[in-house]
Design a protein around this motif. Structure first.
Motif, short mmCIF file in Angstrom:
data_model
loop_
_atom_site.label_atom_id
_atom_site.label_comp_id
_atom_site.label_asym_id
_atom_site.label_seq_id
_atom_site.Cartn_x
_atom_site.Cartn_y
_atom_site.Cartn_z
N MET A 1 -11.34 5.05 1.89
CA MET A 1 -11.92 5.88 0.87
C MET A 1 -10.81 6.68 0.21
O MET A 1 -10.03 7.32 0.86
N PRO A 2 -10.77 6.62 -1.08
CA PRO A 2 -9.67 7.27 -1.80
C PRO A 2 -9.92 8.76 -2.03
O PRO A 2 -11.02 9.25 -1.87
N CYS A 21 3.08 9.23 -0.79
CA CYS A 21 4.07 8.31 -0.23
C CYS A 21 3.62 6.85 -0.32
O CYS A 21 4.44 5.95 -0.21
N MET A 22 2.35 6.62 -0.54
CA MET A 22 1.82 5.26 -0.62
C MET A 22 1.57 4.82 -2.06
O MET A 22 1.08 3.73 -2.29
N ASP A 23 1.88 5.64 -3.04
CA ASP A 23 1.66 5.33 -4.45
C ASP A 23 0.22 4.91 -4.73
O ASP A 23 -0.03 3.96 -5.48
N GLU A 35 -5.15 8.40 -12.05
CA GLU A 35 -6.23 7.53 -11.60
C GLU A 35 -5.85 6.96 -10.24
O GLU A 35 -4.68 6.67 -9.99
N VAL A 36 -6.83 6.79 -9.37
CA VAL A 36 -6.59 6.16 -8.08
C VAL A 36 -6.62 4.65 -8.31
O VAL A 36 -7.67 4.06 -8.50
N CYS A 37 -5.44 4.04 -8.32
CA CYS A 37 -5.33 2.61 -8.63
C CYS A 37 -5.39 1.74 -7.38
O CYS A 37 -5.81 0.59 -7.45
N TYR A 38 -4.95 2.27 -6.25
CA TYR A 38 -4.89 1.48 -5.01
C TYR A 38 -5.57 2.24 -3.87
O TYR A 38 -4.91 2.72 -2.95
#
Length: 79
Positions: A1-2, A21-23, A35-38
């Motif tokens: 979950m982002p 750290c995780m981009d 925006e949460v891309c990943y």
């Protein structure tokens, strides 16, 4: 979950995207709301939440990461 970004509170400073750290946020344009891309890459480290100057980010934790516990109130310890 982002992470969840509150668009009404976000000031588009970009600190959350730069600290991740995780981009998870992917590439961001200056002065735009990230925006949460990943979302599947999020480790739930809360770095983005802690560094947000206006508290515009919240975390949603998956059920396996939550801890269920009960208080043992009323249980007397015997010596």
């Amino acid at each position: 979950m982002p992470p969840i970004i509150n668009r009404d509170r976000c000031i588009a400073c970009g600190k959350c995207a730069s600290i991740c750290c995780m981009d998870v946020f992917g590439p961001t344009e200056p002065q735009t709301i990230p925006e949460v891309c990943y979302p599947e890459e999020c480790w739930h480290c809360r770095a983005c939440v802690m560094d947000c100057p206006v508290q515009a980010i919240q975390m949603r934790y998956p059920l396996p990461l939550t801890l269920l516990w009960t208080d043992a109130a009323g249980k007397e310890e015997t010596i």
